[in-house]
Design an enzyme around this catalytic site. Structure first.
Site, PDB file in Angstrom:
ATOM      1  N   SER A  61       0.868  -1.180   0.000  1.00 34.09           N
ATOM      2  CA  SER A  61       0.000   0.000   0.000  1.00 34.09           C
ATOM      3  C   SER A  61       0.900   1.223   0.000  1.00 34.09           C
ATOM      4  CB  SER A  61      -0.889  -0.051   1.247  1.00 34.09           C
ATOM      5  OG  SER A  61      -1.883   0.943   1.192  1.00 34.09           O
ATOM      6  N   ARG A 309       0.583  -3.811  -6.870  1.00 36.24           N
ATOM      7  CA  ARG A 309      -0.721  -4.342  -6.456  1.00 36.24           C
ATOM      8  C   ARG A 309      -1.802  -3.505  -7.119  1.00 36.24           C
ATOM      9  NH1 ARG A 309      -4.536  -7.177  -5.376  1.00 36.24           N
ATOM     10  NH2 ARG A 309      -5.413  -7.623  -3.325  1.00 36.24           N
ATOM     11  N   THR A 345      -7.724   2.090   3.431  1.00 38.79           N
ATOM     12  CA  THR A 345      -7.497   1.298   4.634  1.00 38.79           C
ATOM     13  C   THR A 345      -8.562   1.555   5.696  1.00 38.79           C
ATOM     14  OG1 THR A 345      -5.143   1.459   4.167  1.00 38.79           O
ATOM     15  CG2 THR A 345      -5.757   0.710   6.360  1.00 38.79           C
ATOM     16  N   CYS A 503       2.187  -6.332 -17.179  1.00 36.07           N
ATOM     17  CA  CYS A 503       2.574  -7.125 -16.003  1.00 36.07           C
ATOM     18  C   CYS A 503       3.825  -6.519 -15.361  1.00 36.07           C
ATOM     19  CB  CYS A 503       2.840  -8.574 -16.398  1.00 36.07           C
ATOM     20  SG  CYS A 503       3.531  -9.496 -15.005  1.00 36.07           S
ATOM     21  N   CYS A 526       5.251 -14.083 -10.472  1.00 38.74           N
ATOM     22  CA  CYS A 526       4.023 -13.303 -10.221  1.00 38.74           C
ATOM     23  C   CYS A 526       4.012 -12.681  -8.820  1.00 38.74           C
ATOM     24  CB  CYS A 526       2.821 -14.225 -10.405  1.00 38.74           C
ATOM     25  SG  CYS A 526       1.261 -13.458  -9.978  1.00 38.74           S
ATOM     26  N   CYS A 529      -0.452  -9.092  -8.236  1.00 36.73           N
ATOM     27  CA  CYS A 529      -1.086  -7.766  -8.292  1.00 36.73           C
ATOM     28  C   CYS A 529      -2.490  -7.843  -8.882  1.00 36.73           C
ATOM     29  CB  CYS A 529      -0.221  -6.801  -9.096  1.00 36.73           C
ATOM     30  SG  CYS A 529      -0.238  -7.094 -10.880  1.00 36.73           S
ATOM     31  N   CYS A 532      -3.370  -8.741 -14.692  1.00 31.18           N
ATOM     32  CA  CYS A 532      -3.701  -9.520 -15.897  1.00 31.18           C
ATOM     33  C   CYS A 532      -5.155  -9.965 -15.877  1.00 31.18           C
ATOM     34  CB  CYS A 532      -2.767 -10.721 -16.033  1.00 31.18           C
ATOM     35  SG  CYS A 532      -2.623 -11.694 -14.538  1.00 31.18           S
TER      36      CYS A 532
HETATM   37  C1  LIG Z   1      -0.215   1.313  -4.486  1.00 34.00           C
HETATM   38  C2  LIG Z   1      -1.289   1.491  -3.458  1.00 34.00           C
HETATM   39  C3  LIG Z   1      -1.272   2.597  -2.642  1.00 34.00           C
HETATM   40  C4  LIG Z   1      -2.270   2.754  -1.684  1.00 34.00           C
HETATM   41  N1  LIG Z   1      -2.167   3.823  -0.836  1.00 34.00           N
HETATM   42  C5  LIG Z   1      -3.029   3.922   0.189  1.00 34.00           C
HETATM   43  C6  LIG Z   1      -2.852   4.927   1.168  1.00 34.00           C
HETATM   44  O1  LIG Z   1      -1.913   5.717   1.113  1.00 34.00           O
HETATM   45  N2  LIG Z   1      -3.755   4.980   2.183  1.00 34.00           N
HETATM   46  C7  LIG Z   1      -4.781   4.099   2.288  1.00 34.00           C
HETATM   47  O2  LIG Z   1      -5.562   4.193   3.238  1.00 34.00           O
HETATM   48  N3  LIG Z   1      -4.985   3.154   1.361  1.00 34.00           N
HETATM   49  C8  LIG Z   1      -4.130   3.031   0.328  1.00 34.00           C
HETATM   50  N4  LIG Z   1      -4.288   2.020  -0.586  1.00 34.00           N
HETATM   51  C9  LIG Z   1      -5.460   1.149  -0.495  1.00 34.00           C
HETATM   52  C10 LIG Z   1      -5.316   0.136   0.629  1.00 34.00           C
HETATM   53  O3  LIG Z   1      -4.082  -0.517   0.545  1.00 34.00           O
HETATM   54  C11 LIG Z   1      -6.469  -0.863   0.536  1.00 34.00           C
HETATM   55  O4  LIG Z   1      -7.679  -0.168   0.563  1.00 34.00           O
HETATM   56  C12 LIG Z   1      -6.421  -1.870   1.688  1.00 34.00           C
HETATM   57  O5  LIG Z   1      -5.204  -2.560   1.707  1.00 34.00           O
HETATM   58  C13 LIG Z   1      -7.584  -2.849   1.553  1.00 34.00           C
HETATM   59  O6  LIG Z   1      -7.537  -3.756   2.620  1.00 34.00           O
HETATM   60  P1  LIG Z   1      -8.167  -5.217   2.445  1.00 34.00           P
HETATM   61  O7  LIG Z   1      -8.051  -5.876   3.764  1.00 34.00           O
HETATM   62  O8  LIG Z   1      -9.499  -5.112   1.848  1.00 34.00           O
HETATM   63  O9  LIG Z   1      -7.272  -5.950   1.359  1.00 34.00           O
HETATM   64  P2  LIG Z   1      -5.697  -6.214   1.266  1.00 34.00           P
HETATM   65  O10 LIG Z   1      -4.945  -5.188   2.019  1.00 34.00           O
HETATM   66  O11 LIG Z   1      -5.393  -6.379  -0.172  1.00 34.00           O
HETATM   67  O12 LIG Z   1      -5.494  -7.602   2.013  1.00 34.00           O
HETATM   68  C14 LIG Z   1      -6.023  -8.789   1.497  1.00 34.00           C
HETATM   69  C15 LIG Z   1      -5.283  -9.963   2.098  1.00 34.00           C
HETATM   70  O13 LIG Z   1      -5.960 -11.157   1.707  1.00 34.00           O
HETATM   71  C16 LIG Z   1      -5.019 -12.119   1.254  1.00 34.00           C
HETATM   72  N5  LIG Z   1      -5.711 -12.995   0.298  1.00 34.00           N
HETATM   73  C17 LIG Z   1      -6.247 -12.648  -0.888  1.00 34.00           C
HETATM   74  N6  LIG Z   1      -6.845 -13.720  -1.465  1.00 34.00           N
HETATM   75  C18 LIG Z   1      -6.675 -14.761  -0.627  1.00 34.00           C
HETATM   76  C19 LIG Z   1      -7.079 -16.131  -0.673  1.00 34.00           C
HETATM   77  N7  LIG Z   1      -7.818 -16.607  -1.678  1.00 34.00           N
HETATM   78  N8  LIG Z   1      -6.702 -16.948   0.351  1.00 34.00           N
HETATM   79  C20 LIG Z   1      -5.990 -16.461   1.406  1.00 34.00           C
HETATM   80  N9  LIG Z   1      -5.598 -15.156   1.493  1.00 34.00           N
HETATM   81  C21 LIG Z   1      -5.949 -14.324   0.499  1.00 34.00           C
HETATM   82  C22 LIG Z   1      -3.922 -11.282   0.631  1.00 34.00           C
HETATM   83  O14 LIG Z   1      -2.709 -12.011   0.545  1.00 34.00           O
HETATM   84  C23 LIG Z   1      -3.852 -10.083   1.578  1.00 34.00           C
HETATM   85  O15 LIG Z   1      -2.963 -10.324   2.649  1.00 34.00           O
HETATM   86  C24 LIG Z   1      -3.316   1.820  -1.566  1.00 34.00           C
HETATM   87  C25 LIG Z   1      -3.337   0.696  -2.398  1.00 34.00           C
HETATM   88  C26 LIG Z   1      -2.320   0.528  -3.328  1.00 34.00           C
HETATM   89  C27 LIG Z   1      -2.325  -0.705  -4.195  1.00 34.00           C
HETATM   90  S1  SF4 Z   2      -1.058 -10.951 -11.184  1.00 32.60           S
HETATM   91 FE1  SF4 Z   2      -0.781 -11.020 -13.396  1.00 32.60          FE
HETATM   92  S2  SF4 Z   2      -0.028  -8.994 -13.953  1.00 32.60           S
HETATM   93 FE2  SF4 Z   2       0.269  -9.219 -11.723  1.00 32.60          FE
HETATM   94  S3  SF4 Z   2       2.321 -10.005 -11.455  1.00 32.60           S
HETATM   95 FE3  SF4 Z   2       0.981 -11.771 -11.556  1.00 32.60          FE
HETATM   96  S4  SF4 Z   2       0.985 -12.348 -13.701  1.00 32.60           S
HETATM   97 FE4  SF4 Z   2       1.778 -10.258 -13.614  1.00 32.60          FE
END
Ligand SMILES: Cc1cc2nc3c(=O)[nH]c(=O)nc-3n(C[C@H](O)[C@H](O)[C@H](O)COP(=O)(O)OP(=O)(O)OC[C@H]3O[C@@H](n4cnc5c(N)ncnc54)[C@H](O)[C@@H]3O)c2cc1C
Ligand code: SF4
Length: 557
Positions: A61, A309, A345, A503, A526, A529, A532
Site C-alpha cells: 500500500s 498491487r 485502509t 505485467c 508473479c 497484483c 492480468c
Molecule cells: C499502491 C497502493 C497505494 C495505496 N495507498 C493507500 C494509502 O496511502 N492509504 C490508504 O488508506 N490506502 C491506500 N491504498 C489502499 C489500501 O491498501 C487498501 O484499501 C487496503 O489494503 C484494503 O484492505 P483489504 O483488507 O481489503 O485488502 P488487502 O490489504 O489487499 O489484504 C487482502 C489480504 O488477503 C489475502 N488474500 C487474498 N486472497 C486470498 C485467498 N484466496 N486466500 C488467502 N488469502 C488471500 C492477501 O494475501 C492479503 O494479505 C493503496 C493501495 C495501493 C495498491
Molecule cells: S497478477 Fe498477473 S499482472 Fe500481476 S504479477 Fe501476476 S501475472 Fe503479472
C-alpha cells in the site's frame, strides 16, 4: 501417481466465522467479533486464512492512513505500541510537466484531501500488529493457507472454503508431499481478499452481486521503498503528483511518503482504463523517478523493496451488493477506496467492523448461513458511505475529461459536495470495464522508453528480486488461460499482446520459436497484483491462487 482430480478426502473444521485474507479488513473484522463476544460474556470462534507466507507478506500500500477506524477499533492503540509513528507534517500536491512542477495551493484543495492528522506508515507492519492483537483475543490465524475454493450447502448458500491444498505437480499429479487441504466451515464466511479477489470474483458472479452497479474500475500501483540520505529525508512529508509522464489522456499519478528512519515510500498508480496497449506502467514509473522534483530525493540512497498491487477505483457506484447467502464481502473485495484521497485502509477496516457487528447479532440470534442484509444497511448508514459519496464523480469525470478537465471539474464537484452536500452531476456512472477500454494497437505507435540507469531506475527483472517473490515451480500454473490459443491468435495481432507490458513482474512473454510466436508464462515471477485478470482485453486470463505461502515476501510494504 494419482491424478489430483480424484475427489479428495479432506478434514474439516467448523467455526462461527471464517475470514479469507489477513489484510486490514479481515483482521479488523476478526478483532471486532472477539471484542463483541467478550463484551457479551460469550465466545465466538473465528479463523483467518492468509495466502502469504506470513501476515503482511502480500500487503502493499502507500500508505498514508486515516486513523479514524483504528480509533474506533482499538482506542488505546498508541499505548499498545501500534506502528503508526510518523504523523504527516507537510502535504504537497503538484501537476508535473517533463521538467517542471506546478504546486497547487493547499487552500484550493477540498478539506477532505487534507492529510494532516494522518500517518505515513507501512501497511504490512500495521497488519502484523493487528494480527498480534487478534491472536491475543483468541483469533486463529493461518498464514501460508491459500483459500482456493468456495464450498456450498445444498441450498446454494456458502458454507465454507477449501484452504491449504499443496503438493500437486505442474501436470496435475499428486506429489509425495501432497496435501488435500482443509474444509473450513463457517456460519458465515467473510471474503476479505482485497482488490480483485479470486474467490470474490466467483462469488460476485454466482450471486450476481454486480447487478445494477457500474463495473469495478482499477489502477495498478507500483511501489519502491527507499532508504535515502539523512539530508534528503523529511519525516512526515507527503507529496502527490499528476500529469507527466502520463500525458493528459491517461489517468494516474504518484505518491512519495517520507516515513521514519530515512525511509521513503515512492509509488506510481496508472489507471487501468488506459487505451494505448503499448503503454508500459512499469516503465512509466521508472522514468517518473528521474523528474527533477523526485530524483534529488533518491540520489545517494538505495532501493530496499519493490512490488505492485491493483487498487480499486470504481468508488460508490461500483460497490456490489455486499452480502450473499452465508457471507459478506468486506474491504477492497468490494472496493471502498476513496480515489482522490488514495485511501482505502480506513474504509476496509470499518466495513470489516460493521460486518462483524451484523454477523455477531445474527449468530447470537441462532442464525447461520443466511443473508446478513443488516450489514448492507449498516454500511449505508456509516461514515464509509459518506466518505465515498462526496467523491463519487471524481473518477468518472477524470475518465471522461482527462487530466485538465477532470482536475478542474472533479475539484469543483468535491467542493460543492463538501460545502453544500450535493453534486451538480448527480451520480455519474462508469462506462466500460478496464479490459474493454484497451484499443487496437493500430491506432498507436510503440513507446520508446528510456533505458533504466541502474541507479535511480531499474529494469523489471532486477527490481523483481527486491520483492522476495518465490513460487514452487512444479505446481499447476496459477495464471489460467481459458483458451490457450487466444494470446497468439487474437490478442497479439490486435493488441500486440499488452500482457508483455502491463505485467509489473515480466510474467508474460511472446517468444519466437523457429519464426513462430509462442506465449510464455513465467508464473514463478508473479507478485499477485491481479492486473492480468483485470486488463487482458479478451478476459482470457484467470488468476487463481497458487500454493499457499508462495508469491512475494514483502518485508514492510
Ligand atoms: C499502491 C497502493 C497505494 C495505496 N495507498 C493507500 C494509502 O496511502 N492509504 C490508504 O488508506 N490506502 C491506500 N491504498 C489502499 C489500501 O491498501 C487498501 O484499501 C487496503 O489494503 C484494503 O484492505 P483489504 O483488507 O481489503 O485488502 P488487502 O490489504 O489487499 O489484504 C487482502 C489480504 O488477503 C489475502 N488474500 C487474498 N486472497 C486470498 C485467498 N484466496 N486466500 C488467502 N488469502 C488471500 C492477501 O494475501 C492479503 O494479505 C493503496 C493501495 C495501493 C495498491
Ligand atoms: S497478477 Fe498477473 S499482472 Fe500481476 S504479477 Fe501476476 S501475472 Fe503479472
Amino acid at each position: 501417481m494419482n491424478q489430483a482430480s480424484e475427489p479428495p478426502q479432506r478434514d474439516s473444521m467448523d467455526y462461527d466465522v471464517v475470514i479469507v485474507g489477513a489484510g486490514p479488513s479481515g483482521l479488523s473484522a476478526a478483532i471486532r467479533l472477539k471484542q463483541l463476544a467478550a463484551e457479551a460474556g460469550s465466545d465466538v470462534s473465528v479463523c483467518v486464512v492468509e495466502k502469504g507466507s506470513e501476515v503482511g507478506a502480500h500487503i502493499l500500500s502507500g500508505a498514508v492512513v486515516d486513523p479514524i477506524a483504528l480509533d474506533e477499533l482499538i482506542p488505546d492503540w498508541r499505548e499498545r505500541g501500534a506502528p503508526l509513528k510518523t504523523e504527516v507534517t507537510q502535504d504537497r500536491f503538484y501537476v508535473l510537466g517533463p521538467s517542471g512542477a506546478l504546486r497547487l495551493p493547499n487552500a484550493l484543495m477540498p478539506r477532505l484531501m487534507d492529510n494532516h492528522g494522518k500517518y505515513a506508515i507501512s501497511l504490512g507492519t500495521l497488519c502484523r500488529w493487528l494480527a498480534s492483537q487478534a491472536e491475543a483475543l483468541g483469533v486463529e490465524i493461518y498464514p501460508g493457507f491459500a483459500a482456493s475454493e468456495v464450498l456450498h450447502r445444498e441450498d446454494g448458500s456458502v458454507r465454507g472454503i477449501v484452504a491449504g491444498v499443496a503438493g500437486i505437480s505442474r501436470s496435475g499429479e499428486k506429489k509425495p508431499d501432497y496435501q488435500p487441504g482443509m474444509e473450513l466451515n463457517g456460519k458465515y464466511v467473510f471474503i476479505a481478499e482485497g482488490a480483485r479477489g479470486s474467490l470474490a470474483k466467483a462469488i460476485i458472479q454466482k450471486f450476481d452481486l454486480r447487478e445494477g452497479r457500474s463495473p469495478q474500475k482499477f489502477g495498478l500501483g507500483l511501489k519502491e521503498l527507499w532508504e535515502v540520505r539523512p539530508e534528503n529525508h523529511r519525516a512526515g512529508q507527503v507529496t502527490h503528483t499528476m500529469g507527466w509522464p502520463l500525458g493528459v489522456k491517461t489517468g494516474g499519478g504518484s505518491f512519495m511518503y517520507h516515513l521514519e528512519d530515512n525511509l521513503v515510500s515512492i509509488g506510481f498508480v496508472v489507471h487501468l482504463n488506459y487505451e494505448n496497449p503499448y503503454l508500459n506502467p512499469y516503465m512509466e514509473f521508472q522514468r517518473f523517478k528521474h523528474h527533477p522534483l523526485i530524483e534529488p530525493v533518491l540520489e545517494g540512497g538505495r532501493r530496499i523493496a519493490y512490488g505492485a498491487r491493483a487498487i480499486t477505483e470504481g468508488g460508490l457506484q461500483s460497490v456490489p451488493k455486499l452480502f450473499f447467502p452465508g457471507g459478506v464481502l468486506i474491504g477492497c473485495s468490494a472496493g471502498f477506496v476513496n480515489v482522490p484521497r488514495i485511501k482505502g485502509t480506513h474504509n476496509a477496516m470499518k466495513t470489516g467492523m460493521i460486518a462483524a457487528e451484523s454477523a455477531f447479532e445474527a449468530i447470537k440470534a441462532g442464525r447461520s448461513g443466511d443473508e446478513i442484509g443488516e450489514y448492507q444497511r449498516a454500511f449505508e448508514a456509516s461514515w464509509v458511505y459518506q466518505d465515498l459519496k462526496k467523491v463519487r464523480n471524481v473518477k468518472p469525470l477524470w475518465s471522461k475529461l482527462g487530466l485538465i478537465g477532470g482536475l478542474a471539474l472533479g475539484g469543483f464537484d468535491m467542493w460543492t459536495n463538501e460545502l453544500f452536500g450535493f453534486s451538480l452531476f448527480g451520480t455519474l456512472r462508469h462506462g466500460k470495464s478496464d479490459a474493454e477500454s484497451t484499443k487496437p494497437a493500430k491506432h498507436f505507435k510503440p513507446i520508446d522508453y528510456p533505458k533504466p540507469d541502474g541507479v535511480i531506475s531499474f529494469d523489471r527483472l532486477t527490481n523483481l528480486a527486491f520483492s522476495g517473490t518465490n513460487h514452487e515451480e512444479d505446481q499447476p500454473v496459477h495464471l489460467q488461460l481459458k483458451d490457450p490459443s487466444v494470446p497468439i491468435r487474437h490478442t497479439l495481432p490486435i493488441y500486440d499482446e499488452p500482457a508483455q507490458r502491463y505485467c509489473p513482474a515480466g510474467v508474460y512473454e511472446v517468444v519466437q520459436e523457429n519464426g513462430t510466436p509462442r506465449f510464455q508464462i513465467n508464473a514463478q515471477n508473479c507478485v499477485h497484483c491481479k492486473t492480468c485478470d483485470i486488463k487482458d482485453p479478451p478476459q482470457n486470463i484467470n488468476w487463481v491462487v497458487p500454493q499457499g505461502g508462495d508469491g512475494p515476501n514483502y518485508p514492510n510494504m
